[in-house]
Structure formats: C-alpha cells, structure tokens
Design a protein around this motif. Structure first.
Motif, PDB file in Angstrom:
ATOM      1  N   ALA A  57       1.887  -2.755   6.073  1.00  0.00           N
ATOM      2  CA  ALA A  57       2.439  -1.619   5.715  1.00  0.00           C
ATOM      3  C   ALA A  57       1.537  -1.033   4.752  1.00  0.00           C
ATOM      4  CB  ALA A  57       3.540  -1.534   4.874  1.00  0.00           C
ATOM      5  N   TRP A  58       1.236   0.275   4.198  1.00  0.00           N
ATOM      6  CA  TRP A  58       0.537   1.239   3.491  1.00  0.00           C
ATOM      7  C   TRP A  58       0.698   0.640   2.148  1.00  0.00           C
ATOM      8  CZ3 TRP A  58      -3.623   3.461   5.137  1.00  0.00           C
ATOM      9  CH2 TRP A  58      -3.899   3.782   6.389  1.00  0.00           C
ATOM     10  N   TRP A  67       6.782  -2.187  14.815  1.00  0.00           N
ATOM     11  CA  TRP A  67       5.852  -2.065  15.959  1.00  0.00           C
ATOM     12  C   TRP A  67       6.917  -2.500  16.997  1.00  0.00           C
ATOM     13  CZ3 TRP A  67       5.878  -6.449  18.856  1.00  0.00           C
ATOM     14  CH2 TRP A  67       5.934  -7.708  18.128  1.00  0.00           C
ATOM     15  N   ALA A  68       6.511  -2.138  18.391  1.00  0.00           N
ATOM     16  CA  ALA A  68       7.276  -2.651  19.534  1.00  0.00           C
ATOM     17  C   ALA A  68       6.600  -2.573  20.589  1.00  0.00           C
ATOM     18  CB  ALA A  68       8.659  -1.603  19.643  1.00  0.00           C
ATOM     19  N   SER A  83       9.345  -6.930  19.141  1.00  0.00           N
ATOM     20  CA  SER A  83       9.308  -5.765  18.100  1.00  0.00           C
ATOM     21  C   SER A  83       9.181  -6.647  16.623  1.00  0.00           C
ATOM     22  CB  SER A  83      10.325  -4.669  17.964  1.00  0.00           C
ATOM     23  OG  SER A  83      11.668  -5.387  17.690  1.00  0.00           O
ATOM     24  N   GLY A  84       8.919  -5.937  15.579  1.00  0.00           N
ATOM     25  CA  GLY A  84       8.851  -6.668  14.372  1.00  0.00           C
ATOM     26  C   GLY A  84       8.831  -5.432  13.243  1.00  0.00           C
ATOM     27  N   ILE A  85       9.121  -6.044  12.134  1.00  0.00           N
ATOM     28  CA  ILE A  85       8.871  -5.175  11.082  1.00  0.00           C
ATOM     29  C   ILE A  85       8.237  -6.106   9.764  1.00  0.00           C
ATOM     30  CG2 ILE A  85      10.271  -3.917   9.043  1.00  0.00           C
ATOM     31  CD1 ILE A  85      11.991  -3.180  11.091  1.00  0.00           C
ATOM     32  N   SER A  86       7.234  -5.697   9.091  1.00  0.00           N
ATOM     33  CA  SER A  86       6.705  -6.425   7.894  1.00  0.00           C
ATOM     34  C   SER A  86       6.030  -5.532   7.037  1.00  0.00           C
ATOM     35  CB  SER A  86       5.662  -7.330   8.621  1.00  0.00           C
ATOM     36  OG  SER A  86       4.762  -8.030   7.590  1.00  0.00           O
ATOM     37  N   ARG A 107      -1.032   0.417   8.734  1.00  0.00           N
ATOM     38  CA  ARG A 107      -2.371   0.660   8.539  1.00  0.00           C
ATOM     39  C   ARG A 107      -3.072   0.479  10.009  1.00  0.00           C
ATOM     40  NH1 ARG A 107      -4.126  -2.374   3.278  1.00  0.00           N
ATOM     41  NH2 ARG A 107      -2.244  -3.444   3.205  1.00  0.00           N
ATOM     42  N   GLY A 108      -4.203   0.816  10.440  1.00  0.00           N
ATOM     43  CA  GLY A 108      -4.838   0.526  11.731  1.00  0.00           C
ATOM     44  C   GLY A 108      -4.793  -0.749  12.230  1.00  0.00           C
TER      45      GLY A 108
END
Length: 139
Positions: A57-58, A67-68, A83-86, A107-108
């Motif tokens: 994350a920013w 993301w997925a 998928s995931g979240i972090s 971020r990229g």
C-alpha cells in the motif's frame, strides 16, 4: 474484500462482460511486465504471466493494497481465482491460464530482476532485504 469486489464491479460496468483493458490509459510499459497504476488487466494482452512484486500500500494511506487473479465466466462477468489484501510487500504469480488481474491501492508491480524492477537482479526478489518469494521467472 470489498475493495477487490468494488474494482471488479467497476470493471464489469465499464467494460461489459469479462475483463476490460487498463492499458488504453497508458498504464503499462512496452514489455507488459510492469503495472504502474490501479486497474483491470487482461493477461496475455495488457500484462504477461509471471511473478510480480509490489511494496504494498501507499505510505501514509489508509487503504490497503488489494489484488485479484480472475477467470472470465462463460455467460459474462468474472470469477476470482485468488485474491489478497495487505499493507506490506506482496508477491503474486499470474498464471498463463488466468484471464485477468485486478489491482487497487498498490504501489507499482514488477517482475523481480526485470526492467523497472524494484529488485536489481536478486533471485530472491527482495524489497526490504527480506525474501518475498521463491525467485524470478527465467532465472
């Protein structure tokens, strides 16, 4: 998972059934091995299969990196494969059989050791001198 679901819903609303292209907005480099901005990407067209990393994350942001990996459904729409979240670093392998990749708040993304990579050639894919994965493709 609301962030990923919202991104998928927006992609369907904008692009119709299946995965729409984010490359039209100039978000990818020529090799299609780096993802610079949030969007929905068609695997094999907008982004190539492979292992990608992001620093997460920013900094200072309140939203996580989500993301997925997706698969098109026969009657339209898409299904989530994984998928995931972090908030921290993430490594994801986009498979050749995937139809789409959705990213939001990250971020990229780049392939470890590749052009524009956050990792200047290490086979372990480090961003903060710690291992993120099992290595880069083509090593």
């Amino acid at each position: 998972m609301g962030v990923v679901a919202a991104a998928a819903t927006a992609a369907i609303a904008v692009g119709g059934a299946g995965v729409s292209s984010a490359a039209d907005a100039g978000s990818l480099d020529v090799q299609a091995t780096r993802i610079s901005v949030d969007g929905v990407y068609r695997v094999g067209f907008d982004v190539q299969p492979g292992t990608y990393t992001t620093a997460g994350a920013w900094p200072g942001g309140l939203l996580p990196c989500a993301w997925a990996r997706t698969k098109d459904l026969p009657l339209g729409g898409m299904a989530t494969i994984a998928s995931g979240i972090s908030f921290g670093p993430v490594t994801v392998t986009i498979e050749p059989g995937d139809d789409g990749f959705i990213t939001t708040g990250c971020r990229g993304w780049s392939q470890p050791g590749g052009a524009g990579s956050l990792d200047a050639g290490s086979s372990s894919g480090s961003l903060d001198f710690g291992s993120l994965g099992t290595g880069s493709l083509g090593s």
